[in-house]
Scaffold this motif. Structure first.
Motif, PDB file in Angstrom:
ATOM      1  N   VAL A 254       0.786  -1.144  -0.020  1.00 47.22           N
ATOM      2  CA  VAL A 254      -0.164   0.120   0.037  1.00 47.22           C
ATOM      3  C   VAL A 254       0.888   1.219   0.032  1.00 47.22           C
ATOM      4  O   VAL A 254       1.876   1.390   0.807  1.00 47.22           O
ATOM      5  CB  VAL A 254      -1.024   0.126   1.220  1.00 47.22           C
ATOM      6  CG1 VAL A 254      -1.782   1.286   1.055  1.00 47.22           C
ATOM      7  CG2 VAL A 254      -1.981  -1.379   1.420  1.00 47.22           C
ATOM      8  N   VAL A 255       0.874   2.147  -0.882  1.00 48.23           N
ATOM      9  CA  VAL A 255       1.455   3.292  -1.353  1.00 48.23           C
ATOM     10  C   VAL A 255       0.577   4.503  -0.193  1.00 48.23           C
ATOM     11  O   VAL A 255      -0.233   4.557  -0.483  1.00 48.23           O
ATOM     12  CB  VAL A 255       1.613   3.761  -2.504  1.00 48.23           C
ATOM     13  CG1 VAL A 255       2.264   5.143  -2.593  1.00 48.23           C
ATOM     14  CG2 VAL A 255       2.432   2.811  -3.197  1.00 48.23           C
ATOM     15  N   VAL A 256       1.495   5.295   0.655  1.00 51.08           N
ATOM     16  CA  VAL A 256       0.864   6.280   1.372  1.00 51.08           C
ATOM     17  C   VAL A 256       1.507   7.471   0.973  1.00 51.08           C
ATOM     18  O   VAL A 256       2.750   7.590   0.989  1.00 51.08           O
ATOM     19  CB  VAL A 256       0.916   5.816   2.728  1.00 51.08           C
ATOM     20  CG1 VAL A 256       0.492   7.054   3.755  1.00 51.08           C
ATOM     21  CG2 VAL A 256       0.199   4.776   3.274  1.00 51.08           C
ATOM     22  N   GLY A 259       0.224  11.071   3.862  1.00 52.02           N
ATOM     23  CA  GLY A 259      -0.501  10.769   4.820  1.00 52.02           C
ATOM     24  C   GLY A 259      -1.896   9.919   4.381  1.00 52.02           C
ATOM     25  O   GLY A 259      -2.768   9.555   5.449  1.00 52.02           O
ATOM     26  N   ARG A 260      -1.911   9.735   3.217  1.00 53.51           N
ATOM     27  CA  ARG A 260      -3.151   9.176   2.501  1.00 53.51           C
ATOM     28  C   ARG A 260      -2.862   7.827   1.746  1.00 53.51           C
ATOM     29  O   ARG A 260      -1.924   7.997   0.848  1.00 53.51           O
ATOM     30  CB  ARG A 260      -3.880   9.970   1.673  1.00 53.51           C
ATOM     31  CG  ARG A 260      -5.362   9.599   1.384  1.00 53.51           C
ATOM     32  CD  ARG A 260      -6.187  10.770   0.964  1.00 53.51           C
ATOM     33  NE  ARG A 260      -7.750  10.297   0.986  1.00 53.51           N
ATOM     34  CZ  ARG A 260      -8.464  11.186   0.463  1.00 53.51           C
ATOM     35  NH1 ARG A 260      -8.281  12.432   0.368  1.00 53.51           N
ATOM     36  NH2 ARG A 260      -9.877  11.038   0.352  1.00 53.51           N
ATOM     37  N   ALA A 261      -3.419   6.973   2.009  1.00 50.84           N
ATOM     38  CA  ALA A 261      -3.172   5.356   1.208  1.00 50.84           C
ATOM     39  C   ALA A 261      -3.975   5.917   0.032  1.00 50.84           C
ATOM     40  O   ALA A 261      -5.066   5.893  -0.357  1.00 50.84           O
ATOM     41  CB  ALA A 261      -4.118   4.264   2.050  1.00 50.84           C
ATOM     42  N   THR A 262      -3.092   5.737  -1.231  1.00 55.19           N
ATOM     43  CA  THR A 262      -3.605   6.272  -2.405  1.00 55.19           C
ATOM     44  C   THR A 262      -3.540   4.942  -3.364  1.00 55.19           C
ATOM     45  O   THR A 262      -4.280   5.109  -4.505  1.00 55.19           O
ATOM     46  CB  THR A 262      -2.551   7.293  -2.990  1.00 55.19           C
ATOM     47  OG1 THR A 262      -1.327   6.712  -3.091  1.00 55.19           O
ATOM     48  CG2 THR A 262      -2.847   8.635  -2.162  1.00 55.19           C
ATOM     49  N   HIS A 263      -2.714   3.904  -3.151  1.00 57.62           N
ATOM     50  CA  HIS A 263      -2.596   2.827  -4.239  1.00 57.62           C
ATOM     51  C   HIS A 263      -2.280   1.457  -3.432  1.00 57.62           C
ATOM     52  O   HIS A 263      -1.603   1.578  -2.308  1.00 57.62           O
ATOM     53  CB  HIS A 263      -1.233   3.083  -5.057  1.00 57.62           C
ATOM     54  CG  HIS A 263      -1.502   4.321  -5.874  1.00 57.62           C
ATOM     55  ND1 HIS A 263      -1.412   5.695  -5.568  1.00 57.62           N
ATOM     56  CD2 HIS A 263      -1.650   4.277  -7.252  1.00 57.62           C
ATOM     57  CE1 HIS A 263      -1.407   6.353  -6.346  1.00 57.62           C
ATOM     58  NE2 HIS A 263      -1.312   5.767  -7.517  1.00 57.62           N
ATOM     59  N   ALA A 264      -2.836   0.652  -4.008  1.00 52.80           N
ATOM     60  CA  ALA A 264      -2.700  -0.509  -3.381  1.00 52.80           C
ATOM     61  C   ALA A 264      -2.674  -1.831  -4.252  1.00 52.80           C
ATOM     62  O   ALA A 264      -3.451  -1.790  -5.414  1.00 52.80           O
ATOM     63  CB  ALA A 264      -3.693  -1.166  -2.312  1.00 52.80           C
ATOM     64  N   VAL A 321       3.887   0.628   2.164  1.00 55.52           N
ATOM     65  CA  VAL A 321       3.707  -0.167   3.419  1.00 55.52           C
ATOM     66  C   VAL A 321       3.435  -1.481   3.095  1.00 55.52           C
ATOM     67  O   VAL A 321       2.462  -1.943   2.185  1.00 55.52           O
ATOM     68  CB  VAL A 321       2.555   0.472   4.283  1.00 55.52           C
ATOM     69  CG1 VAL A 321       2.278  -0.495   5.417  1.00 55.52           C
ATOM     70  CG2 VAL A 321       2.814   1.784   4.517  1.00 55.52           C
ATOM     71  N   ASP A 322       3.979  -2.509   3.573  1.00 54.42           N
ATOM     72  CA  ASP A 322       3.861  -4.115   3.269  1.00 54.42           C
ATOM     73  C   ASP A 322       2.730  -4.538   4.422  1.00 54.42           C
ATOM     74  O   ASP A 322       3.220  -4.381   5.533  1.00 54.42           O
ATOM     75  CB  ASP A 322       5.029  -4.762   3.552  1.00 54.42           C
ATOM     76  CG  ASP A 322       6.060  -4.713   2.293  1.00 54.42           C
ATOM     77  OD1 ASP A 322       5.562  -4.033   1.339  1.00 54.42           O
ATOM     78  OD2 ASP A 322       7.095  -5.010   2.250  1.00 54.42           O
ATOM     79  N   GLU A 336       6.595  -4.354   6.897  1.00 59.73           N
ATOM     80  CA  GLU A 336       7.742  -3.341   6.760  1.00 59.73           C
ATOM     81  C   GLU A 336       7.222  -1.919   6.230  1.00 59.73           C
ATOM     82  O   GLU A 336       6.035  -1.995   5.749  1.00 59.73           O
ATOM     83  CB  GLU A 336       8.741  -3.911   5.715  1.00 59.73           C
ATOM     84  CG  GLU A 336       9.436  -5.086   6.437  1.00 59.73           C
ATOM     85  CD  GLU A 336      10.758  -5.720   5.208  1.00 59.73           C
ATOM     86  OE1 GLU A 336      10.997  -5.019   4.436  1.00 59.73           O
ATOM     87  OE2 GLU A 336      11.197  -6.497   5.645  1.00 59.73           O
ATOM     88  N   VAL A 337       8.049  -1.059   6.415  1.00 65.01           N
ATOM     89  CA  VAL A 337       7.474   0.519   5.739  1.00 65.01           C
ATOM     90  C   VAL A 337       8.923   0.673   4.888  1.00 65.01           C
ATOM     91  O   VAL A 337      10.079   0.591   5.368  1.00 65.01           O
ATOM     92  CB  VAL A 337       7.340   1.408   6.461  1.00 65.01           C
ATOM     93  CG1 VAL A 337       6.952   2.750   5.796  1.00 65.01           C
ATOM     94  CG2 VAL A 337       6.023   0.959   7.448  1.00 65.01           C
ATOM     95  N   ASN A 338       8.887   0.948   3.421  1.00 69.95           N
ATOM     96  CA  ASN A 338       9.738   1.026   2.607  1.00 69.95           C
ATOM     97  C   ASN A 338       9.813   2.671   2.061  1.00 69.95           C
ATOM     98  O   ASN A 338       8.803   3.199   1.692  1.00 69.95           O
ATOM     99  CB  ASN A 338       9.293   0.148   1.357  1.00 69.95           C
ATOM    100  CG  ASN A 338       9.368  -1.209   1.749  1.00 69.95           C
ATOM    101  OD1 ASN A 338      10.142  -2.010   2.022  1.00 69.95           O
ATOM    102  ND2 ASN A 338       8.099  -1.680   1.920  1.00 69.95           N
TER     103      ASN A 338
END
Length: 381
Positions: A254-256, A259-264, A321-322, A336-338
Motif C-alpha cells: 500500500v502506497v501512502v 498521509g493518505r493511502a493512495t494505491h494498493a 507499506v507491506d 515493513e515500511v519502505n
C-alpha cells in the motif's frame, strides 16, 4: 490529468541514477503535470561530493539501486549480487542522505524525504520499534525496541526462537531491501530446521542474492547463512500466518502519499516471500476487498493501519507499506515500511483516495502541488 498551475509552480530535482526507470517515471509524471522538466542529480555526484542544488527547488530522493558503480561505492564490493556489506551500505547511504539534506538546506531548496526518517526506514530494528511505539500492529520481535539483545549468529536466533515460543520466524538483514538475505525459518524440534530464501552461497562461502527462491533443509545450511549475515546486523520477527488468495499466500503493498493511502496491490506467491521480482504475482484487489468484507472486517480500517504507519515518518512524502492480512482476512499487521516502495508501474489510485487516474509518481507530484495551496492537479475524467 488537467491542471491549473501559476508562475510559482515548483521546480523539481530528483536524486537518483540517470536512466533508471524510477527516475524516468517520476520525470514523466512531472512533465505530464505541465511543469518544468525535473532535474536529475546523480548518486555518483552525491557520493563524489559534486552534487549541486538550486534555490527554490523541490528535491526528491530516490533509490540508489540498480547501478553497479554506485553499489560498489556504497557496499564496498565489486559484485552487485553480493549480500554481505549491508552495514557499510547503510552507513555510507545515510551519510550521503544527510549530506544531501545539508546541501539542499544550504541552497534554499526543499527536501521531500527526511534524513532521520530514511535512517529509521533502512534499519528494520529501528523501524519496527517506531511502528510499535506508534500503536501500529506489527509482528512480535525480540530484536527491536529498548534493551533488544544483539544477534551474533544462528545460536542467538535459535535461542530467541525457543525463549519467545516462536517456531516460525523471519530472519532479515537489518539494512536489507527487496527480500535480499531474508530467510523464512521453521523449526520442528531439535535438529529439524528448514528455511526458504533467495540467498545462495558460492564455493568460497560468499552470499549472493539470486532471483530464485530455494529451500534449505538442514540446520547446518541455515546456520551457515545466518552466521555469515549476522555481522551486518539481523532482525528477527514472528512469521505470521498469512491470508491466501486462490491457494497462494497473499499480502498487500500500500502506497501512502502525504498521509493518505493512495494505491494498493495484492501480491501472491507459493513461497513465504511475495516480492514480485522473486516470482510473486499481482493478485485481485477487488477479491481481497470482498474477502475482508465477508470476514466482517473493514477495508477502510486496513488502509488506516497503513496511514498510521506513514504518519510515523512525518518528514517523508511517500512510503510503501507491506500490509500483512492474517488468515481469514479480518486482521492486519505491518511487516515493513519502505522508503522507495512506490515502483508500481501503471497502477492508478484507489477510489476515494484523491489519486484516481494517477500513478504513484503523479500522485506525489499532485501532493506537492496541493501542499502549495494555489495549485490543483485532477485526475483525467
Amino acid at each position: 490529468m488537467s491542471r491549473s498551475v501559476n508562475s510559482a509552480a515548483p521546480r523539481f530535482a530528483v536524486v537518483g541514477n540517470p536512466g533508471n526507470r524510477r527516475v524516468g517515471l517520476f520525470r514523466e509524471a512531472v512533465r505530464a503535470a505541465g511543469l518544468s522538466p525535473a532535474r536529475v542529480v546523480s548518486w555518483l555526484d552525491v557520493l563524489n561530493g559534486a552534487a549541486v542544488f538550486l534555490p527554490g527547488e523541490t528535491v526528491r530522493i530516490d533509490s540508489p539501486g540498480e547501478d553497479a558503480e554506485v553499489e560498489r561505492l556504497l557496499r564496498g564490493v565489486e559484485d552487485p549480487t553480493r549480500v554481505e556489506g549491508s552495514s557499510r551500505w547503510y552507513a555510507q547511504f545515510t551519510s550521503a542522505v544527510r549530506e544531501v539534506a545539508r546541501a539542499v538546506a544550504g541552497a534554499g531548496a526543499v527536501l521531500l524525504d527526511g534524513p532521520d526518517d530514511i535512517a529509521v526506514l533502512f534499519d528494520k530494528r529501528l523501524c519496527h520499534g517506531v511502528l510499535a511505539a506508534a500503536g501500529v500492529p506489527v509482528p512480535a520481535s525480540p530484536t527491536s525496541g529498548p534493551g533488544a539483545p544483539p544477534v551474533r549468529g544462528w545460536a542467538d536466533v535459535r535461542g530467541l526462537m525457543a525463549e519467545r515460543g516462536m517456531p516460525r520466524v523471519f530472519v532479515k538483514p537489518a539494512h536489507g531491501s527487496s527480500a535480499s538475505g531474508v530467510l523464512a525459518v521453521e523449526t520442528a524440534g531439535p535438529g529439524r530446521v528448514r528455511a526458504t530464501t533467495s540467498v545462495e552461497r558460492d564455493g568460497a562461502g560468499r552470499l549472493h542474492n539470486s532471483l530464485r527462491v530455494r529451500r534449505l533443509t538442514t540446520e547446518g545450511e541455515v546456520a551457515a547463512i545466518v552466521d555469515a549475515l549476522a555481522p551486518d546486523g539481523l532482525h528477527v520477527e514472528r512469521w505470521l500466518p498469512k491470508a491466501s488468495q486462490r491457494g497462494r499466500a497473499a499480502d498487500l503493498r500500500v502506497v501512502v502519499v502525504d498521509g493518505r493511502a493512495t494505491h494498493a496491490v495484492v501480491r501472491t506467491s507459493r513461497s513465504p516471500m511475495t516480492n514480485l521480482h522473486l516470482g510473486g504475482a499481482r493478485g485481485d484487489l477487488d477479491e481481497a476487498r470482498a474477502a475482508v468484507a465477508a470476514a466482517g472486517g473493514s477495508w477502510r480500517a486496513a488502509l488506516a493501519v497503513c496511514e498510521r504507519a506513514g504518519d510515523a515518518f512525518p518528514d517523508t512524502l511517500c512510503v510503501g507499506v507491506d500490509l500483512l492480512p492474517s488468515t481469514g482476512w479480518r486482521r492486519f499487521a505491518v511487516g515493513e515500511v519502505n522508503a522507495f516502495g512506490d515502483l508500481l508501474p501503471r497502477l492508478t489510485g484507489l477510489p476515494g483516495s484523491g489519486a484516481e487516474g494517477l500513478d504513484t509518481y503523479a500522485a506525489q507530484v499532485a501532493a506537492v502541488l496541493n501542499r502549495a495551496g494555489n495549485h490543483r492537479v485532477d485526475a483525467a475524467s
